[in-house]
Design an enzyme around this catalytic site. Structure first.
Site, PDB file in Angstrom:
ATOM      1  N   ARG A 181      11.910  -3.758   4.192  1.00  0.00           N
ATOM      2  CA  ARG A 181      12.456  -4.494   5.353  1.00  0.00           C
ATOM      3  C   ARG A 181      13.683  -5.283   4.941  1.00  0.00           C
ATOM      4  O   ARG A 181      14.659  -5.368   5.659  1.00  0.00           O
ATOM      5  CB  ARG A 181      11.388  -5.458   5.895  1.00  0.00           C
ATOM      6  N   LYS A 189     -13.044  -0.319   4.045  1.00  0.00           N
ATOM      7  CA  LYS A 189     -13.292   0.516   2.857  1.00  0.00           C
ATOM      8  C   LYS A 189     -14.686   1.144   2.904  1.00  0.00           C
ATOM      9  O   LYS A 189     -14.872   2.288   2.499  1.00  0.00           O
ATOM     10  CB  LYS A 189     -13.137  -0.330   1.591  1.00  0.00           C
ATOM     11  N   LYS A 237      -6.081   1.454   3.543  1.00  0.00           N
ATOM     12  CA  LYS A 237      -7.477   1.641   4.018  1.00  0.00           C
ATOM     13  C   LYS A 237      -7.604   1.440   5.508  1.00  0.00           C
ATOM     14  O   LYS A 237      -8.479   2.018   6.154  1.00  0.00           O
ATOM     15  CB  LYS A 237      -8.447   0.736   3.272  1.00  0.00           C
ATOM     16  N   VAL A 293       2.265  -3.035  -4.752  1.00  0.00           N
ATOM     17  CA  VAL A 293       1.889  -1.694  -5.222  1.00  0.00           C
ATOM     18  C   VAL A 293       3.126  -0.798  -5.348  1.00  0.00           C
ATOM     19  O   VAL A 293       3.307  -0.089  -6.349  1.00  0.00           O
ATOM     20  CB  VAL A 293       0.844  -1.052  -4.280  1.00  0.00           C
TER      21      VAL A 293
HETATM   22  P1  NAP Z   1       3.016  -5.900   0.125  1.00  0.00           P
HETATM   23  O1  NAP Z   1       3.178  -6.513  -1.219  1.00  0.00           O
HETATM   24  O2  NAP Z   1       2.908  -6.757   1.313  1.00  0.00           O
HETATM   25  O3  NAP Z   1       4.235  -4.868   0.302  1.00  0.00           O
HETATM   26  C1  NAP Z   1       4.506  -4.216   1.494  1.00  0.00           C
HETATM   27  C2  NAP Z   1       5.870  -3.551   1.395  1.00  0.00           C
HETATM   28  O4  NAP Z   1       6.102  -2.806   2.571  1.00  0.00           O
HETATM   29  C3  NAP Z   1       7.036  -4.526   1.261  1.00  0.00           C
HETATM   30  O5  NAP Z   1       7.980  -4.022   0.367  1.00  0.00           O
HETATM   31  C4  NAP Z   1       7.626  -4.565   2.669  1.00  0.00           C
HETATM   32  O6  NAP Z   1       9.023  -4.758   2.683  1.00  0.00           O
HETATM   33  C5  NAP Z   1       7.324  -3.157   3.153  1.00  0.00           C
HETATM   34  N1  NAP Z   1       7.144  -3.084   4.597  1.00  0.00           N
HETATM   35  C6  NAP Z   1       6.138  -3.618   5.335  1.00  0.00           C
HETATM   36  N2  NAP Z   1       6.300  -3.324   6.639  1.00  0.00           N
HETATM   37  C7  NAP Z   1       7.417  -2.575   6.719  1.00  0.00           C
HETATM   38  C8  NAP Z   1       8.127  -1.976   7.789  1.00  0.00           C
HETATM   39  N3  NAP Z   1       7.679  -2.076   9.052  1.00  0.00           N
HETATM   40  N4  NAP Z   1       9.240  -1.295   7.512  1.00  0.00           N
HETATM   41  C9  NAP Z   1       9.694  -1.207   6.239  1.00  0.00           C
HETATM   42  N5  NAP Z   1       9.068  -1.737   5.178  1.00  0.00           N
HETATM   43  C10 NAP Z   1       7.950  -2.430   5.416  1.00  0.00           C
HETATM   44  O7  NAP Z   1       1.733  -4.951   0.152  1.00  0.00           O
HETATM   45  P2  NAP Z   1       0.913  -4.361  -1.091  1.00  0.00           P
HETATM   46  O8  NAP Z   1      -0.014  -5.391  -1.613  1.00  0.00           O
HETATM   47  O9  NAP Z   1       1.831  -3.670  -2.017  1.00  0.00           O
HETATM   48  O10 NAP Z   1      -0.024  -3.299  -0.340  1.00  0.00           O
HETATM   49  C11 NAP Z   1       0.477  -2.058   0.099  1.00  0.00           C
HETATM   50  C12 NAP Z   1      -0.699  -1.200   0.602  1.00  0.00           C
HETATM   51  O11 NAP Z   1      -1.593  -0.969  -0.491  1.00  0.00           O
HETATM   52  C13 NAP Z   1      -1.538  -1.855   1.693  1.00  0.00           C
HETATM   53  O12 NAP Z   1      -2.037  -0.847   2.539  1.00  0.00           O
HETATM   54  C14 NAP Z   1      -2.674  -2.482   0.907  1.00  0.00           C
HETATM   55  O13 NAP Z   1      -3.832  -2.683   1.683  1.00  0.00           O
HETATM   56  C15 NAP Z   1      -2.891  -1.428  -0.133  1.00  0.00           C
HETATM   57  N6  NAP Z   1      -3.522  -1.875  -1.364  1.00  0.00           N
HETATM   58  C16 NAP Z   1      -3.067  -2.998  -1.984  1.00  0.00           C
HETATM   59  C17 NAP Z   1      -3.657  -3.399  -3.167  1.00  0.00           C
HETATM   60  C18 NAP Z   1      -3.202  -4.639  -3.886  1.00  0.00           C
HETATM   61  O14 NAP Z   1      -3.849  -5.029  -4.853  1.00  0.00           O
HETATM   62  N7  NAP Z   1      -2.122  -5.287  -3.474  1.00  0.00           N
HETATM   63  C19 NAP Z   1      -4.700  -2.645  -3.723  1.00  0.00           C
HETATM   64  C20 NAP Z   1      -5.142  -1.476  -3.059  1.00  0.00           C
HETATM   65  C21 NAP Z   1      -4.532  -1.105  -1.875  1.00  0.00           C
HETATM   66  P3  NAP Z   1       9.701  -6.133   2.191  1.00  0.00           P
HETATM   67  O15 NAP Z   1       9.408  -6.214   0.721  1.00  0.00           O
HETATM   68  O16 NAP Z   1      11.137  -5.951   2.462  1.00  0.00           O
HETATM   69  O17 NAP Z   1       9.032  -7.226   2.967  1.00  0.00           O
HETATM   70  N1  HSE Z   2      -6.885  -7.177  -0.647  1.00  0.00           N
HETATM   71  C1  HSE Z   2      -7.547  -6.087  -1.289  1.00  0.00           C
HETATM   72  C2  HSE Z   2      -8.615  -6.632  -2.204  1.00  0.00           C
HETATM   73  C3  HSE Z   2      -6.551  -5.286  -2.063  1.00  0.00           C
HETATM   74  O1  HSE Z   2      -8.599  -7.832  -2.508  1.00  0.00           O
HETATM   75  O2  HSE Z   2      -9.503  -5.875  -2.602  1.00  0.00           O
HETATM   76  C4  HSE Z   2      -7.151  -4.038  -2.665  1.00  0.00           C
HETATM   77  O3  HSE Z   2      -7.501  -3.117  -1.668  1.00  0.00           O
END
Ligand code: NAP
Ligand code: HSE
Length: 432
Positions: free
Chosen positions: A45, A202, A103, A14
């Site tokens: 990180r 959610k 969430k 995201v």
């Molecule tokens: P992700 O791909 O796992 O990315 C997480 C990012 O946060 C990475 O860049 C990671 O760094 C960084 N990070 C994690 N822990 C950290 C720490 N302690 N200190 C510094 N940086 C840290 O996650 P995502 O899918 O983008 O999701 C992000 C949020 O959006 C979550 O809350 C998720 O539930 C929500 N969300 C996601 C989606 C979806 O479709 N993916 C949809 C709706 C909501 P590194 O890259 O260096 O590892």
């Molecule tokens: N893991 C979550 C899903 C990302 O599949 O709906 C969106 O919140």
């Protein structure tokens, strides 16, 4: 116009989409915000991974965003409960508005963080926390505010909806999950998706905004996809149903029902047509009647759309010099209704001995629990020697259906109750 300076925590699926949009849509966003939006810095990180922004703008020190004087708004996209919660609190404590897609933090700590934000004259916004790119929180709070909402049925986990869609086409859960992970839909720990933890988080957020009930996600009944057999999807189809992981909340006589579990939905219901990573929330208001919000529930760009909408909202307010909104008054708090009182139709699949009298024993158990039988399917013995009986009941209380399951399992003619799946969204009718 003074720019709004943004710090992003997390540049994953995201975060990268948000960063790219801030760079590539600079003019469009500035026009909408009433001020330029400038991505000042991002926290990650691992500094060596390729990113959407130059390395000089990256840091591993969270305080360089949450405590920095040159950051106006913090966008939290790291995920997980900690350190995200502490970090959001730190930013709000310094009067910085926060936009998050998290969430987990919002469902567990939303009310206290919203109070802190209001006390500090800041805003906490989380449109992206439920339903990815679908506008949900704002419509529930604003556009439907004149309604008394009666019921909400939702598909709010893209990963599990994707898995069920693929399982209906013949894939296994593991293969479909691996693909959902590759496409960026799944949580860092995908058991949060498969075990319905994410959907319960959610739903906790939605019931607060739809019904004014603040409930910790652990108190919401949840059942995930483990143990589901593709045969149940196929039998369900024969009865005219699609299998979905449904999040459901409903106003009842003893409070608000809230639960998440696999459920059969009639194929004519709009939720049955929500496939892949799509999400949908179907609400019934006393003025507006049924309304459905649907769209891309997971994925970087779709979720970035909701994050940016919140950012624009905060930025417009800051650009105009308006005060932050106060905490919303949801009125008298209702109770969470006990699961045992929930009434649903139910699907049972039994492995039974191939002998006379089985059907009489099975129907007697249902009759003892005052459960009406709507339809039956019977299959001859397969290689394992047991026949299969599939039952569809009329609506009955959860407590009666659970007792029936136990009693059916104890019958000597029943080898096993292979599945019990609730049925939602049709005419509950019948003799229950
Ligand atoms: P992700 O791909 O796992 O990315 C997480 C990012 O946060 C990475 O860049 C990671 O760094 C960084 N990070 C994690 N822990 C950290 C720490 N302690 N200190 C510094 N940086 C840290 O996650 P995502 O899918 O983008 O999701 C992000 C949020 O959006 C979550 O809350 C998720 O539930 C929500 N969300 C996601 C989606 C979806 O479709 N993916 C949809 C709706 C909501 P590194 O890259 O260096 O590892
Ligand atoms: N893991 C979550 C899903 C990302 O599949 O709906 C969106 O919140």
């Amino acid at each position: 116009m003074k720019p709004i300076r943004i710090g992003i925590l997390g540049l994953g699926t995201v975060g990268q989409s948000v960063a790219r949009a801030l760079l590539e849509r600079r003019d469009l966003l500035a026009r909408s915000a009433g001020a330029p939006l400038v991505l000042q810095r991002a926290v990650v990180r691992d500094l060596d991974k390729p990113r959407a922004i130059p390395r000089e703008q990256l840091t591993t020190e969270i305080a360089r965003v949450t405590e920095a004087d040159d950051i106006d708004v913090v966008v939290e996209l790291m995920g997980g409960l900690e350190p995200a919660r502490t970090v959001i609190e730190a930013a709000l404590s310094r009067g910085k508005s926060v936009v998050t897609a998290n969430k987990r933090v919002v469902s567990w700590h939303g009310p206290s963080l919203l109070s802190l934000a209001a006390k500090k004259g800041a805003e906490l916004r989380y449109e992206a926390a439920v339903g990815g790119g679908i506008p949900l929180i704002a419509p529930l709070l604003d556009d439907l505010a004149a309604n008394r909402l009666l019921e909400l049925r939702a598909i709010i986990n893209g990963t599990t909806n994707y898995i069920l869609t693929r399982m209906a086409a013949g894939d296994t859960l593991d293969v479909a999950l691996a693909e959902a992970q590759r496409l960026g839909y799944a949580e860092a720990d995908p058991s949060d998706d498969v075990d319905a933890v994410d959907a319960a988080d959610k739903l906790a957020i939605l019931v607060r905004h739809a019904f004014g009930l603040t409930v910790p996600p652990r108190e919401i009944f949840r059942q995930g996809l483990r143990g589901l057999d593709p045969r149940d999807i196929a039998y369900g189809r024969e009865f005219g149903y699609a299998l979905k992981l449904l999040a459901l909340a409903r106003r009842g006589t003893n409070g608000i029902e809230a639960r998440v579990h696999p459920a059969f939905v009639p194929i004519a219901h709009p939720l049955a047509r929500i496939d892949g990573a799509q999400n949908a929330v179907h609400v019934v208001g006393d003025l507006c009647g049924p309304v459905m919000f649907s769209g891309q529930g997971a994925g970087g760009d779709a979720t970035a759309s909701a994050v940016l909408a919140d950012l624009l909202h905060v930025s417009r307010r800051m650009a105009l010099g308006d005060p932050a909104p106060t905490v919303r008054d949801f009125g008298p708090e209702p109770k969470l209704a006990p699961l045992a009182e929930a009434r649903t139709r139910c699907y049972f699949r039994l492995a039974v001995e191939d002998q006379p009298g089985v059907f009489a024993q099975v129907t007697q158990v249902l009759a003892q629990q005052s459960i009406g039988l709507a339809s039956v399917l019977q299959r001859e013995p397969g290689k394992m020697g047991s026949a299969e009986v599939v039952l569809l009941t009329y609506a009955a209380p959860e407590a009666a259906l659970a007792s029936a399951e136990e009693q059916l399992a104890r019958l000597s003619c029943v080898r096993a109750v292979r599945a019990r799946i609730r049925v939602e969204g049709g005419d509950s009718g019948g003799a229950a």
